[in-house]
Design a protein around this motif. Structure first.
Motif, PDB file in Angstrom:
ATOM      1  N   ASN A   1      28.120  43.318  30.942  1.00 55.16           N
ATOM      2  CA  ASN A   1      29.726  43.791  30.670  1.00 55.16           C
ATOM      3  C   ASN A   1      29.878  44.696  29.498  1.00 55.16           C
ATOM      4  O   ASN A   1      30.589  45.625  29.544  1.00 55.16           O
ATOM      5  CB  ASN A   1      30.472  42.595  30.174  1.00 55.16           C
ATOM      6  CG  ASN A   1      30.850  41.678  31.317  1.00 55.16           C
ATOM      7  OD1 ASN A   1      30.781  42.420  32.540  1.00 55.16           O
ATOM      8  ND2 ASN A   1      31.097  40.540  31.238  1.00 55.16           N
ATOM      9  N   ALA A   2      28.730  44.932  28.699  1.00 56.60           N
ATOM     10  CA  ALA A   2      28.652  45.914  27.616  1.00 56.60           C
ATOM     11  C   ALA A   2      28.660  47.185  28.340  1.00 56.60           C
ATOM     12  O   ALA A   2      29.152  48.483  27.617  1.00 56.60           O
ATOM     13  CB  ALA A   2      27.564  45.847  26.486  1.00 56.60           C
TER      14      ALA A   2
ATOM     15  N   ARG B   1      29.720  48.070  31.113  1.00 59.43           N
ATOM     16  CA  ARG B   1      30.754  48.211  32.132  1.00 59.43           C
ATOM     17  C   ARG B   1      32.240  48.675  31.433  1.00 59.43           C
ATOM     18  O   ARG B   1      32.538  48.149  30.313  1.00 59.43           O
ATOM     19  CB  ARG B   1      31.376  46.964  33.063  1.00 59.43           C
ATOM     20  CG  ARG B   1      29.747  46.940  33.829  1.00 59.43           C
ATOM     21  CD  ARG B   1      30.025  45.179  34.225  1.00 59.43           C
ATOM     22  NE  ARG B   1      28.799  44.993  35.551  1.00 59.43           N
ATOM     23  CZ  ARG B   1      29.082  44.777  36.687  1.00 59.43           C
ATOM     24  NH1 ARG B   1      30.327  44.999  37.090  1.00 59.43           N
ATOM     25  NH2 ARG B   1      28.344  44.575  37.625  1.00 59.43           N
TER      26      ARG B   1
ATOM     27  N   VAL C   1      36.063  48.278  30.923  1.00 59.67           N
ATOM     28  CA  VAL C   1      37.219  47.051  31.094  1.00 59.67           C
ATOM     29  C   VAL C   1      37.266  46.818  32.375  1.00 59.67           C
ATOM     30  O   VAL C   1      37.462  45.462  32.562  1.00 59.67           O
ATOM     31  CB  VAL C   1      38.671  47.505  30.058  1.00 59.67           C
ATOM     32  CG1 VAL C   1      39.404  46.207  30.469  1.00 59.67           C
ATOM     33  CG2 VAL C   1      37.981  47.725  28.708  1.00 59.67           C
TER      34      VAL C   1
ATOM     35  N   ARG D   1      34.463  44.386  34.472  1.00 60.70           N
ATOM     36  CA  ARG D   1      33.788  43.370  33.993  1.00 60.70           C
ATOM     37  C   ARG D   1      33.755  41.837  34.594  1.00 60.70           C
ATOM     38  O   ARG D   1      34.684  42.005  35.707  1.00 60.70           O
ATOM     39  CB  ARG D   1      33.937  42.999  32.665  1.00 60.70           C
ATOM     40  CG  ARG D   1      33.966  44.000  31.593  1.00 60.70           C
ATOM     41  CD  ARG D   1      34.208  44.020  30.119  1.00 60.70           C
ATOM     42  NE  ARG D   1      34.135  45.239  29.555  1.00 60.70           N
ATOM     43  CZ  ARG D   1      34.841  45.507  28.257  1.00 60.70           C
ATOM     44  NH1 ARG D   1      35.638  44.653  28.234  1.00 60.70           N
ATOM     45  NH2 ARG D   1      34.476  46.717  27.788  1.00 60.70           N
TER      46      ARG D   1
ATOM     47  N   HIS E   1      44.069  48.014  27.717  1.00 59.70           N
ATOM     48  CA  HIS E   1      42.977  49.360  28.027  1.00 59.70           C
ATOM     49  C   HIS E   1      43.869  50.570  28.519  1.00 59.70           C
ATOM     50  O   HIS E   1      43.684  51.586  28.035  1.00 59.70           O
ATOM     51  CB  HIS E   1      41.897  48.931  28.698  1.00 59.70           C
ATOM     52  CG  HIS E   1      41.173  49.943  29.370  1.00 59.70           C
ATOM     53  ND1 HIS E   1      40.287  50.673  28.800  1.00 59.70           N
ATOM     54  CD2 HIS E   1      41.137  50.438  30.832  1.00 59.70           C
ATOM     55  CE1 HIS E   1      39.780  51.704  29.588  1.00 59.70           C
ATOM     56  NE2 HIS E   1      40.417  51.392  30.770  1.00 59.70           N
ATOM     57  N   LYS E   2      44.756  50.232  29.326  1.00 65.52           N
ATOM     58  CA  LYS E   2      45.341  51.096  30.194  1.00 65.52           C
ATOM     59  C   LYS E   2      46.529  51.606  29.230  1.00 65.52           C
ATOM     60  O   LYS E   2      46.812  52.984  28.937  1.00 65.52           O
ATOM     61  CB  LYS E   2      46.025  50.633  31.411  1.00 65.52           C
ATOM     62  CG  LYS E   2      45.101  50.874  32.560  1.00 65.52           C
ATOM     63  CD  LYS E   2      45.650  50.332  33.827  1.00 65.52           C
ATOM     64  CE  LYS E   2      44.604  49.898  34.824  1.00 65.52           C
ATOM     65  NZ  LYS E   2      45.254  48.708  35.741  1.00 65.52           N
TER      66      LYS E   2
ATOM     67  N   LEU F   1      42.231  52.596  25.421  1.00 64.88           N
ATOM     68  CA  LEU F   1      41.143  52.069  24.463  1.00 64.88           C
ATOM     69  C   LEU F   1      39.981  51.420  25.288  1.00 64.88           C
ATOM     70  O   LEU F   1      40.361  50.546  26.274  1.00 64.88           O
ATOM     71  CB  LEU F   1      42.007  51.336  23.648  1.00 64.88           C
ATOM     72  CG  LEU F   1      41.215  50.921  22.115  1.00 64.88           C
ATOM     73  CD1 LEU F   1      41.171  52.362  21.436  1.00 64.88           C
ATOM     74  CD2 LEU F   1      42.218  50.107  21.309  1.00 64.88           C
ATOM     75  N   ASP F   2      39.127  51.593  25.090  1.00 62.53           N
ATOM     76  CA  ASP F   2      37.819  50.922  25.472  1.00 62.53           C
ATOM     77  C   ASP F   2      37.662  49.642  24.672  1.00 62.53           C
ATOM     78  O   ASP F   2      37.419  49.805  23.564  1.00 62.53           O
ATOM     79  CB  ASP F   2      36.444  51.451  25.681  1.00 62.53           C
ATOM     80  CG  ASP F   2      35.537  50.522  26.397  1.00 62.53           C
ATOM     81  OD1 ASP F   2      35.908  50.125  27.509  1.00 62.53           O
ATOM     82  OD2 ASP F   2      34.584  50.530  25.725  1.00 62.53           O
ATOM     83  N   ILE F   3      37.913  48.461  25.121  1.00 59.98           N
ATOM     84  CA  ILE F   3      37.802  47.213  24.368  1.00 59.98           C
ATOM     85  C   ILE F   3      36.387  46.527  24.848  1.00 59.98           C
ATOM     86  O   ILE F   3      36.254  45.813  25.850  1.00 59.98           O
ATOM     87  CB  ILE F   3      39.173  46.185  24.584  1.00 59.98           C
ATOM     88  CG1 ILE F   3      40.273  47.180  24.132  1.00 59.98           C
ATOM     89  CG2 ILE F   3      38.687  44.926  23.716  1.00 59.98           C
ATOM     90  CD1 ILE F   3      41.499  46.504  24.715  1.00 59.98           C
ATOM     91  N   PRO F   4      35.406  46.338  24.098  1.00 59.49           N
ATOM     92  CA  PRO F   4      34.173  45.925  24.311  1.00 59.49           C
ATOM     93  C   PRO F   4      34.367  44.152  24.369  1.00 59.49           C
ATOM     94  O   PRO F   4      35.251  43.664  23.792  1.00 59.49           O
ATOM     95  CB  PRO F   4      33.207  46.035  23.369  1.00 59.49           C
ATOM     96  CG  PRO F   4      34.058  46.755  22.160  1.00 59.49           C
ATOM     97  CD  PRO F   4      35.526  46.963  22.870  1.00 59.49           C
TER      98      PRO F   4
END
Lengths: 380, 329, 84
Positions: free
Chosen positions: A201-202, A204, A206, A209, C52-53, C57-60
């Motif tokens: 997932n890291a 990939r 958002v 995932r 995110h949209k 923002l990419d949210i790990p």
């Protein structure tokens, strides 16, 4: 009227998507039927040409009632074929209502005014019965259909919920009365699976995932390949293995009730495919727009209640299936590895199985297989 | 308003009398219209009142006296020519079609023919196959003619003057069974519009379209249909050429069903023409096929029961209308 | 960005992920999952996708625990957006 589960006795025809003369292929959605599980898209299981619509929009008919007549490929003349086969439950007596009078050659007789009005109102003439000269559909027939259309409306939420409660009650009562359950439980070490998932997932975005639940579903599906006694239906006093591994996934509906639509051929799907299908399924189940095959085909059910914080699920089998797999929550707990107590993410998996179809030995091997598959998440 | 009790026959006579008084160019000629008073007694008494210059008996020679009428019209007169029945008008068909109807065109607009020809039409009086046919539909086929069919006292009284005012030839068809129809008219009844059809009975369920001698039968049928809950609209065409499409189509658009009642034979009939126009212009309004009630395609029989069986009857109209509205019949 | 527009956007994303939920009366410091019936992992995933949209923002995944409460979401997003 297809059975969309053993807990369904009748359905109301909401909409026809076909008309006499239409060519249909296996898998096409031909009608929409209202049940307490929502407005279900009914798929056809034959390829051929629609000869006649037998049940008009708005009518509620018992499971097993022929909905339409189909001429299958290569067949010369009208042969009675139910539009959708009954699911593997004893079918109710097939009672065909008096049909509309088709013109010679199967063409529908309808006046120009009736056609105009029906087109404007979105009424399918093939679902009506004609009262005009030579049985032709007239404007009045269409107006009547429009007037009674509210009867064909989908059920109100409260009504649906009450119906679903009744159906769950009936199915669970039948299960507890008829199915000699045995229960097995085991603790799964999820460390490797979660580590693989985290790494995956890291990498990939958002939107791509995976959830741990998908790995569990895939592991169950793969393990079932080697435990066919758990995958199928108990019907008419005997076990019938499933034609594929179609994993029913229990989905709680907002407002109450649940459905367990099938992920078809889950053993052959990649985790990504399963993830995408699962998201779709959840969305459509909650929107009340599932497909008939999704409701009728499940060969086993998986229920995960870990998100609600429970450790262990003691499930009741959904007849006529013969097994149910339950997953609790994943939580860090002390675990002994190589003689040392360490903290590991653990998960309680249980199997409820029908002792008529399988024995504990086979069930135990199945759970062990699930466990070992989860130790090699990259192979799932 | 004061009214007078009269008959269809007397109303036509009154119309001829008024025309003779109002316009010195008007005269009447035909077989036995003078001394005998007309074969259907329409012109009875007019010879005494207006004299042999204006009420002229002719030999039995339809072609000749219709031709004379055309000549008189070309010469500035306003002749009313009476032909005993439409059957005999065929002897004058050449004059009517090749001269009266075409001279305006052939002369490049120089010569119009302000001629009125009256004739009886129709069966029902046991006069057999040479005196009983309804051929007005044929005349309605011909450009250059106006064809009228008075079916009421009011129209019998009023159509003639309007026809005489038309600068071109007009044919008036009087159904023989209507002559004795009695009723009242306003004392000052006079000219009527001759361009429009009339709704004689409004209704919602089916349009019964008819004219002339079939109007009374059709109204009877509508009355009996009402008793069984079918609300029929009755349209009296009045003008067979040109047809008042607007009135027909408006009615059919409202009722969505049409029965045409026409004493002519079915094949190639006026009923066929009306049916075609409904199909062309109101197809999507229809809720049932257009139906026709016409005469049987046989020479009109002499025997009373056979003649009645051959002619359109109220019973037939009822059965056909019921079939369209209820799907039975 | 002040916290009001962030808060509004978070609530909108939450409303889209959990259509029937009453997001207007959330306790900012209680876990979302405890306040919203039927808020499961798939809903949460949809919620994160919505954020995110909305914020591009990419949210790990490792940051997911910080999104457990409404206040946590707002703090997290403010920090992330400020760092941008």
């Amino acid at each position: 009227m297809p059975s969309l589960g053993s807990d369904m006795e009748a359905g109301t025809l909401l909409e026809w998507r076909i008309a006499p003369g239409d060519a249909v292929s296996r898998g096409d959605v031909v009608a929409v039927v209202d049940t307490f599980k929502g407005a279900i898209d009914v798929e056809i299981f034959e390829t051929g040409v629609v000869e006649e619509i037998l049940v008009p929009v708005g009518e509620k008919v018992p499971v097993g009632t022929p909905l339409a007549r189909l001429r299958v490929e290569g067949e010369p003349a009208a042969a009675p074929v139910a539009a959708a086969p009954a699911a593997p439950v004893p079918a109710a007596a097939a009672v065909a209502p008096p049909a509309a009078v088709p013109a010679p050659g199967g063409r529908l007789r309808a006046s120009p005014a009736a056609r105009q009005r029906a087109a404007a109102a979105g009424i399918d003439l093939a679902t009506l019965r004609g009262s005009g000269p030579q049985g032709a559909l007239t404007l009045a027939d269409v107006e009547r259909a429009i007037a009674v259309r509210p009867a064909a409306r989908a059920m109100a939420p409260a009504e649906r919920l009450a119906g679903m409660r009744q159906a769950i009650a009936a199915a669970m009562l039948r299960s507890k009365r008829e199915i000699p359950h045995y229960y097995l439980g085991t603790t799964l070490d999820m460390a490797r699976a979660l580590a693989w998932l985290e790494e995956e997932n890291a990498r990939r975005p958002v939107t791509g995932r995976l959830l741990a639940g998908v790995l569990l579903l895939k592991a169950v599906a793969l393990a079932l390949r080697q435990a066919p006694e758990l995958n199928g239906h108990w019907l008419d006093g005997g076990f019938r293995p499933g034609s594929g591994i179609h994993v029913g996934t229990a989905i709680a509906l907002r407002g109450g009730g649940l459905v367990a639509p099938a992920l078809h051929a889950a053993d052959a799907a990649t985790p990504d495919q399963l993830m995408a299908e699962l998201r779709q399924l959840v969305q459509r189940a909650r929107a009340g727009s599932l497909r008939s095959s999704e409701l009728a085909d499940a060969t086993i059910t998986v229920t995960s209640l870990g998100e609600q914080g429970v450790d262990t699920v003691y499930g009741i089998i959904h007849p006529p299936q013969v097994a149910l797999v339950g997953f609790g929550r994943i939580a860090e707990r002390p675990w002994v590895v190589d003689g040392r107590v360490v903290a590991r993410p653990l998960l309680q998996a249980t199997l409820s199985a029908d002792h008529r179809a399988s024995d504990g030995h086979r069930g135990a091997r199945f759970l062990a297989l699930v466990e070992s598959l989860l130790q090699e998440p990259e192979t799932l | 308003m004061s009214t007078v009790t009269t008959t269809y026959r007397e109303a036509i006579r009154e119309a001829i009398r008024e025309a003779l008084r109002r316009d010195p160019r008007v005269f009447l000629m035909g077989e036995d219209v003078g001394a005998y008073g007309g074969c259907f007694a329409v012109s009875k008494g007019l010879l005494d009142e207006f004299g042999p210059e204006r009420i002229r008996d002719t030999p039995l020679s339809e072609s000749a006296f219709v031709g004379a009428g055309i000549g008189a019209a070309l010469g500035g007169m306003r002749p009313i020519v009476e032909i005993m029945t439409v059957n005999f008008s065929l002897l004058a068909l050449d004059q009517i079609l090749n001269n009266a109807a075409t001279l305006l065109h052939m002369s490049g607009g120089q010569f119009n023919v302000p001629l009125v020809i009256r004739m009886t039409t129709g069966g029902g009086r046991q006069l057999a196959a040479q005196h009983s046919h309804s051929l007005e539909g044929w005349y309605a086929h011909i450009p250059g003619l106006r064809v009228l069919a008075p079916a009421t006292l009011e129209d019998a009284r009023g159509m003639l003057w309007s026809a005489l005012e038309d600068p071109d030839p007009v044919l008036i068809f009087e159904h023989a069974l209507l002559y004795n129809q009695a009723g009242t008219l306003p004392a000052d009844a006079g000219a009527v519009d001759i361009r429009r059809a009339r709704v004689r009975r409004p209704g919602r369920d089916v349009s019964l379209i008819t004219y002339g001698g079939s109007l009374p039968k059709t109204l009877e049928a509508a009355g009996r249909l009402a008793a069984e809950g079918i609300d029929a609209e009755v349209i009296d065409l009045r003008s067979l050429r040109p047809l008042d499409d607007a009135t027909i189509l408006a009615s059919v658009a409202a009722t969505r069903r049409a029965v045409i009642v026409d004493e002519g034979w079915r094949s190639g009939s006026l009923a066929a023409e009306i049916s075609a126009r409904i199909m062309e212009n109101a197809f999507y309004e229809l809720d049932a096929p257009v139906a026709r009630v016409c005469s049987a395609e046989v020479p009109m029989p002499y025997a009373r029961h056979l003649e009645q069986a051959a002619l359109p009857q109220a019973d037939t109209v009822i059965r056909v209308a019921r079939g369209l509205v209820r799907g039975d019949g | 960005m002040s916290d009001t527009p962030i808060r509004d956007t978070v609530l909108r994303a939450l409303g889209e992920a959990v259509p029937d939920a009453d997001v207007g009366h959330l306790d900012p410091d209680r876990r979302l999952r405890d306040q919203l019936d039927y808020f499961d992992s798939i809903d949460f995933l949809n919620f994160v996708e919505g954020l995110h949209k909305a914020f591009n923002l990419d949210i790990p995944e490792r940051d997911y625990p910080q999104l457990a409460t409404l206040a946590g979401c707002i703090d997290y997003l403010q920090t992330r957006l400020a760092a941008r």
